[in-house]
Design a protein around this motif. Structure first.
Motif, PDB file in Angstrom:
ATOM      1  N   GLY A   1      43.689 -17.999  83.307  1.00 35.85           N
ATOM      2  CA  GLY A   1      42.995 -17.690  84.560  1.00 35.85           C
ATOM      3  C   GLY A   1      43.818 -16.835  85.499  1.00 35.85           C
ATOM      4  O   GLY A   1      43.531 -16.748  86.687  1.00 35.85           O
ATOM      5  N   LYS A   2      44.837 -16.149  84.948  1.00 36.60           N
ATOM      6  CA  LYS A   2      45.736 -15.305  85.760  1.00 36.60           C
ATOM      7  C   LYS A   2      45.000 -14.173  86.471  1.00 36.60           C
ATOM      8  O   LYS A   2      45.143 -13.994  87.665  1.00 36.60           O
ATOM      9  CB  LYS A   2      46.797 -14.635  84.876  1.00 36.60           C
ATOM     10  CG  LYS A   2      47.802 -15.522  84.257  1.00 36.60           C
ATOM     11  CD  LYS A   2      48.813 -14.698  83.472  1.00 36.60           C
ATOM     12  CE  LYS A   2      48.230 -13.947  82.286  1.00 36.60           C
ATOM     13  NZ  LYS A   2      47.745 -14.820  81.212  1.00 36.60           N
ATOM     14  N   THR A   3      44.275 -13.387  85.665  1.00 43.88           N
ATOM     15  CA  THR A   3      43.622 -12.202  86.238  1.00 43.88           C
ATOM     16  C   THR A   3      42.596 -12.609  87.286  1.00 43.88           C
ATOM     17  O   THR A   3      42.488 -11.978  88.343  1.00 43.88           O
ATOM     18  CB  THR A   3      42.974 -11.370  85.111  1.00 43.88           C
ATOM     19  OG1 THR A   3      44.020 -10.974  84.210  1.00 43.88           O
ATOM     20  CG2 THR A   3      42.288 -10.135  85.647  1.00 43.88           C
ATOM     21  N   THR A   4      41.894 -13.695  86.989  1.00 41.69           N
ATOM     22  CA  THR A   4      40.914 -14.216  87.951  1.00 41.69           C
ATOM     23  C   THR A   4      41.611 -14.592  89.249  1.00 41.69           C
ATOM     24  O   THR A   4      41.177 -14.188  90.337  1.00 41.69           O
ATOM     25  CB  THR A   4      40.214 -15.455  87.341  1.00 41.69           C
ATOM     26  OG1 THR A   4      39.574 -15.061  86.123  1.00 41.69           O
ATOM     27  CG2 THR A   4      39.202 -16.049  88.299  1.00 41.69           C
TER      28      THR A   4
ATOM     29  N   ALA B   1      49.965  -5.621  85.457  1.00 38.55           N
ATOM     30  CA  ALA B   1      51.130  -5.482  84.578  1.00 38.55           C
ATOM     31  C   ALA B   1      50.878  -6.140  83.226  1.00 38.55           C
ATOM     32  O   ALA B   1      51.811  -6.379  82.468  1.00 38.55           O
ATOM     33  CB  ALA B   1      52.360  -6.075  85.250  1.00 38.55           C
ATOM     34  N   ASP B   2      49.632  -6.451  82.942  1.00 36.47           N
ATOM     35  CA  ASP B   2      49.293  -7.053  81.650  1.00 36.47           C
ATOM     36  C   ASP B   2      48.458  -6.072  80.837  1.00 36.47           C
ATOM     37  O   ASP B   2      47.280  -5.873  81.098  1.00 36.47           O
ATOM     38  CB  ASP B   2      48.502  -8.353  81.875  1.00 36.47           C
ATOM     39  CG  ASP B   2      48.225  -9.072  80.564  1.00 36.47           C
ATOM     40  OD1 ASP B   2      48.531  -8.499  79.491  1.00 36.47           O
ATOM     41  OD2 ASP B   2      47.710 -10.198  80.609  1.00 36.47           O
ATOM     42  N   PRO B   3      49.090  -5.435  79.829  1.00 34.42           N
ATOM     43  CA  PRO B   3      48.357  -4.423  79.068  1.00 34.42           C
ATOM     44  C   PRO B   3      47.164  -5.014  78.323  1.00 34.42           C
ATOM     45  O   PRO B   3      46.247  -4.297  77.938  1.00 34.42           O
ATOM     46  CB  PRO B   3      49.401  -3.866  78.096  1.00 34.42           C
ATOM     47  CG  PRO B   3      50.582  -4.768  78.169  1.00 34.42           C
ATOM     48  CD  PRO B   3      50.475  -5.604  79.389  1.00 34.42           C
ATOM     49  N   ALA B   4      47.173  -6.327  78.118  1.00 33.82           N
ATOM     50  CA  ALA B   4      46.089  -6.947  77.355  1.00 33.82           C
ATOM     51  C   ALA B   4      44.915  -7.351  78.240  1.00 33.82           C
ATOM     52  O   ALA B   4      43.942  -7.903  77.748  1.00 33.82           O
ATOM     53  CB  ALA B   4      46.629  -8.164  76.607  1.00 33.82           C
ATOM     54  N   SER B   5      45.030  -7.110  79.530  1.00 36.88           N
ATOM     55  CA  SER B   5      43.934  -7.581  80.357  1.00 36.88           C
ATOM     56  C   SER B   5      43.488  -6.506  81.317  1.00 36.88           C
ATOM     57  O   SER B   5      43.875  -5.351  81.198  1.00 36.88           O
ATOM     58  CB  SER B   5      44.327  -8.857  81.089  1.00 36.88           C
ATOM     59  OG  SER B   5      44.741  -8.573  82.396  1.00 36.88           O
ATOM     60  N   ASN B   6      42.640  -6.843  82.236  1.00 35.27           N
ATOM     61  CA  ASN B   6      42.090  -5.816  83.083  1.00 35.27           C
ATOM     62  C   ASN B   6      41.825  -6.301  84.498  1.00 35.27           C
ATOM     63  O   ASN B   6      40.736  -6.734  84.835  1.00 35.27           O
ATOM     64  CB  ASN B   6      40.805  -5.281  82.446  1.00 35.27           C
ATOM     65  CG  ASN B   6      40.464  -3.913  82.978  1.00 35.27           C
ATOM     66  OD1 ASN B   6      40.900  -3.535  84.070  1.00 35.27           O
ATOM     67  ND2 ASN B   6      39.687  -3.174  82.222  1.00 35.27           N
TER      68      ASN B   6
ATOM     69  N   ILE C   1      50.736  -9.021  91.829  1.00 33.01           N
ATOM     70  CA  ILE C   1      51.005  -8.549  90.471  1.00 33.01           C
ATOM     71  C   ILE C   1      50.407  -9.516  89.446  1.00 33.01           C
ATOM     72  O   ILE C   1      50.717 -10.701  89.450  1.00 33.01           O
ATOM     73  CB  ILE C   1      52.525  -8.429  90.216  1.00 33.01           C
ATOM     74  CG1 ILE C   1      53.185  -7.542  91.283  1.00 33.01           C
ATOM     75  CG2 ILE C   1      52.792  -7.875  88.823  1.00 33.01           C
ATOM     76  CD1 ILE C   1      54.711  -7.546  91.225  1.00 33.01           C
ATOM     77  N   ASP C   2      49.536  -8.974  88.587  1.00 31.28           N
ATOM     78  CA  ASP C   2      48.967  -9.760  87.486  1.00 31.28           C
ATOM     79  C   ASP C   2      49.831  -9.484  86.257  1.00 31.28           C
ATOM     80  O   ASP C   2      49.866  -8.366  85.760  1.00 31.28           O
ATOM     81  CB  ASP C   2      47.514  -9.315  87.242  1.00 31.28           C
ATOM     82  CG  ASP C   2      46.854 -10.089  86.114  1.00 31.28           C
ATOM     83  OD1 ASP C   2      47.339 -11.174  85.755  1.00 31.28           O
ATOM     84  OD2 ASP C   2      45.828  -9.592  85.596  1.00 31.28           O
ATOM     85  N   ASN C   3      50.512 -10.512  85.781  1.00 29.89           N
ATOM     86  CA  ASN C   3      51.490 -10.310  84.716  1.00 29.89           C
ATOM     87  C   ASN C   3      51.039 -10.699  83.338  1.00 29.89           C
ATOM     88  O   ASN C   3      50.167 -11.526  83.180  1.00 29.89           O
ATOM     89  CB  ASN C   3      52.706 -11.151  85.016  1.00 29.89           C
ATOM     90  CG  ASN C   3      53.731 -10.325  85.701  1.00 29.89           C
ATOM     91  OD1 ASN C   3      54.382  -9.507  85.057  1.00 29.89           O
ATOM     92  ND2 ASN C   3      53.831 -10.486  86.979  1.00 29.89           N
TER      93      ASN C   3
END
Ligand SMILES: Nc1ncnc2c1ncn2[C@@H]1O[C@H](COP(=O)(O)OP(=O)(O)O)[C@@H](O)[C@H]1O
Ligand SMILES: [Mg+2]
Length: 264
Positions: free
Chosen positions: A15-18, A40-45, A133-135
């Motif tokens: 639930g980081k990006t959220t 900063a998370d290439p796998a997310s958006n 920052i979203d990591n």
């Protein structure tokens, strides 16, 4: 106070990006603008969660920089060229800007590039009133090029013992990488939506996980509005202000920034 830097970390799907998007939203609602949101998370958006279509990422810009460096216009320094590329990556929106790190980097360590980027990010930080920052779970970005100092690290876990133990490991990584982190809190996300059920289950969950060495910074309930936003691909900035997750993120922001002496 100087620009507070809030960073969100935790295993995939916790639930980081959220949370990162909802923290940006809470900062906007509190008039703490402009905000710099860093994906900063290439796998997310994070962009998608904020309703931003990302044109290019920093990783792609660095690759491009490497490709054209030999052909840099005469009189243009390497740093100036990189800065130009860097500026083109920042997406400007109402109240916030978004910087997407992307992948790039290649197998080697572009150390001089990373140093320049770090200096740029640091200079850039000063022109915002908050940074979120979203990591990625690994946190390496943080040590390499995102920021030197993090005021508050929010380690996110889903509502599960395994998630909490992963959060503890992420926290251990912070020590291993010797990141400069002011305070560190645990956020338990996707908790039971029913308040009574949540109040009953949370202490049991924490007891089952054992000592995590992390203080609780807040709990985000499971929110059907987030499920709907995901299905409809809508921005979390458009969720109802009374949505449980929106309210919870606002409370978390107030709590962690209260510990920093408030937002003003
Ligand atoms: N509190 C919540 N209630 C309901 N769904 C949630 C909640 N938090 C996250 N989700 C959903 O779970 C999925 C993963 O969340 P995300 O924030 O992308 O995790 P991460 O960034 O840690 O990988 C997404 O589909 C998101 O909409
Ligand atoms: Mg994510």
């Amino acid at each position: 106070m100087t620009t507070p830097i809030l960073a969100v970390a935790g295993k995939g799907g916790s639930g980081k990006t959220t949370l990162a998007a909802l923290l940006v939203r809470a900062l906007l609602e509190r008039g703490r603008t402009p905000v710099l949101a860093v994906d900063a998370d290439p796998a997310s958006n994070l962009g998608e969660a904020l309703g931003v279509t990302v044109g290019t990422t920093l990783g792609a810009a660095v690759e491009e920089f490497y490709g054209e460096r030999a052909a840099a216009p005469p009189g243009m320094t390497k740093e100036a060229l990189l800065e130009m590329r860097f500026a083109s990556v920042i997406e400007e929106r109402r109240g916030f800007d978004l910087l997407s790190m992307g992948r790039g980097e290649g197998p080697g360590c572009y150390c001089s590039v990373n140093n320049t980027l770090r200096a740029l990010v640091e200079r850039l930080t000063g022109s915002y009133r908050a940074v979120v920052i979203d990591n990625e779970a690994g946190l390496e970005h943080l040590s390499r090029r995102t920021a030197r100092r993090i005021d508050v690290l929010l380690v996110v876990s889903d509502f599960a013992v395994r998630g909490l133990r992963a959060a503890r490991d992420v926290s251990g990584l912070v020590d291993e990488l010797r990141l400069d982190v002011g305070s560190r809190v645990l956020v338990v996300s996707r908790a039971p939506a029913d308040p009574a059920r949540r109040a009953e289950a949370l202490p049991r969950l924490l007891a089952a996980a054992g000592d995590l060495g992390l203080e609780i910074g807040g709990v985000v309930p499971h929110d059907e509005a987030l499920v709907a936003a995901d299905l409809d691909r809508t921005s979390l900035l458009q969720l109802d202000a009374g949505s449980p997750a929106v309210v919870a993120a606002g409370e978390i922001l107030d709590r962690v920034t209260g510990a920093l002496g408030g937002l003003r």
